[in-house]
Design a protein around this motif. Structure first.
Motif, short mmCIF file in Angstrom:
data_model
loop_
_atom_site.label_atom_id
_atom_site.label_comp_id
_atom_site.label_asym_id
_atom_site.label_seq_id
_atom_site.Cartn_x
_atom_site.Cartn_y
_atom_site.Cartn_z
N ASP A 17 2.59 -4.41 -9.27
CA ASP A 17 1.15 -4.26 -9.43
C ASP A 17 0.52 -5.60 -9.05
N PRO A 18 -0.13 -5.70 -7.88
CA PRO A 18 -0.62 -6.99 -7.42
C PRO A 18 -1.76 -7.55 -8.27
N SER A 19 -2.36 -6.70 -9.11
CA SER A 19 -3.40 -7.21 -10.01
C SER A 19 -2.81 -7.94 -11.20
N ALA A 20 -1.51 -7.77 -11.43
CA ALA A 20 -0.85 -8.43 -12.57
C ALA A 20 0.23 -9.40 -12.14
N THR A 21 0.81 -9.20 -10.96
CA THR A 21 1.94 -10.02 -10.50
C THR A 21 1.71 -10.43 -9.06
N ASP A 22 1.96 -11.69 -8.74
CA ASP A 22 1.84 -12.15 -7.36
C ASP A 22 2.98 -11.56 -6.54
N GLY A 29 0.83 -1.20 0.00
CA GLY A 29 0.00 0.00 0.00
C GLY A 29 0.86 1.25 0.00
N SER A 30 0.64 2.14 -0.98
CA SER A 30 1.45 3.36 -1.02
C SER A 30 0.56 4.60 -1.10
N SER A 86 4.03 -3.01 -3.13
CA SER A 86 2.90 -3.62 -3.81
C SER A 86 1.74 -2.64 -3.74
N GLU A 87 1.31 -2.16 -4.91
CA GLU A 87 0.27 -1.12 -4.97
C GLU A 87 -0.43 -1.20 -6.32
N PRO A 88 -1.77 -1.36 -6.35
CA PRO A 88 -2.47 -1.52 -7.63
C PRO A 88 -2.57 -0.26 -8.47
#
Length: 359
Positions: A223-228, A180-181, A203-205
């Motif tokens: 980007d946690p929506s694209a990468t674990d 979270g940023s 990690s920040e979407p």
């Protein structure tokens, strides 16, 4: 004068109120800037949380409606007869912690985790979404000459980040991951960098917030929506991060923060939560990981300790306020131009400052 008052969930009103008189041990602060905090947004959408409703707060003695705003700075406009450490014209940042002074934690100097903890602008007292605020002199921490008055409103969130880093046990060279940023995440990143962190992962979407994280010192943006993020962090470290910070306040980020650490790693939870979290405790037990909570910053008679560290680091450039401020609005636009914009999932805003002199 004009001030914003919290009447209930989704009910914040900017209205005319009576300005408080200045008591013997108090000061009046003419507000320059007050930041809209994530805690304010939580109160607006899911509160009351810190705002007392029904039963008066045990320290402030107040109940909603209360005057909001706890991240503020301004100039001393008047001082009470017993105040000697502050003078009219001094620039100050407000440390808003309220405490009872009698419980075990207060007796041990941990005023920020008092049994009756509260905050000016959330639990009562005179908040900073106003033209002026009267507070006990203890709450007013001098900015000195090296910090612009507007930047004084960032001392509070930066002190949250500093306290979190100090609580985490971070050591120079540690691999760090921040989940979270938003404003507090950025504060954690900057304070971790100052503390000597090695590689900082974020990690920040939201793309705009990842870019601001880079400006604050993050080297690896996920980007946690694209990468674990768990797989990525383990693949790019020696078995996981040494220290992680959860600053998003959602279950997936908490679990990812824990799972991203190496065995014997440490996760510090900074978020204020609206819902409970489900997690598998074997992730802690089998790898001897540690989870630590952190709340706010030192307050009460110690109000100037961590605030003073942040002010010093702002003055000498170790902390940079530039990535935080994304908007400035007048008081009357608090909800439409402030709260609603920050709550918009498509918004790129980080910190919006409310400045009473603006139309």
């Amino acid at each position: 004068m004009r001030a914003a008052t919290y009447h209930g969930q989704k009910d914040i009103r900017v209205e005319d109120v009576t300005a408080a008189a200045v008591g013997p041990g108090e000061v009046r602060i003419d507000v320059d800037s007050c930041g809209i905090c994530g805690s304010d947004l939580h109160e607006y959408t899911a509160g009351p949380i810190f705002v007392p409703e029904g039963e008066p707060h045990p320290v402030s003695g107040e109940v909603a409606p209360i005057r909001m705003g706890h991240e503020y700075s301004g100039t001393i406009g008047a001082v009470g007869d017993d105040v000697t450490a502050l003078a009219v014209g001094d620039a100050v940042a407000v440390n808003p912690i309220l405490y009872c002074g009698e419980c075990r934690q207060c007796r041990e100097g941990n005023y920020h985790i008092c049994d009756s903890i509260g905050f000016l602008g959330l639990s009562g007292g005179n908040g900073g979404f106003a033209e002026s605020a009267v507070v006990d002199a203890e709450h007013a921490v001098p900015l000195g000459e090296g910090v612009p008055l507007e930047h004084g409103a960032l001392v509070e969130p930066l002190s949250v980040g500093l306290h979190a880093v100090r609580r985490s046990g971070l050591q120079a060279g540690d691999a760090v991951a921040v989940f979270g940023s938003g404003p507090i995440g950025l504060a954690v990143i900057q304070c971790a960098r100052v503390a000597g962190a090695g590689t900082i992962f974020v990690s920040e979407p939201r793309e705009a917030r990842r870019e601001r994280a880079a400006d604050c010192g993050a080297a690896e943006l996920i980007d946690p929506s694209a990468t674990d993020p768990v797989e990525y962090i383990h693949a790019h470290t020696d078995g996981g991060a040494d220290v992680t910070f959860e600053v998003a306040g959602v279950e997936p980020s908490f679990n990812a923060a824990v799972e991203s650490t190496a065995p014997d790693g440490r996760t510090t939870v900074v978020s204020i939560w609206e819902e409970t979290v489900s997690t598998h405790l074997n992730d802690l037990v089998l790898a001897e990981r540690t989870v630590t909570g952190t709340l706010a910053y030192l307050g009460g008679p110690r109000a100037g300790e961590e605030y003073g560290m942040v002010i010093e680091m702002l003055a000498d450039g170790r902390l940079d306020p530039a990535p935080f401020i994304t908007g400035r609005i007048g008081l009357d636009g608090l909800v439409a131009n402030g709260f609603d914009r920050l709550l918009d999932p498509e918004s790129d805003h980080v910190k919006i400052l409310v400045k009473p002199e603006l139309e």
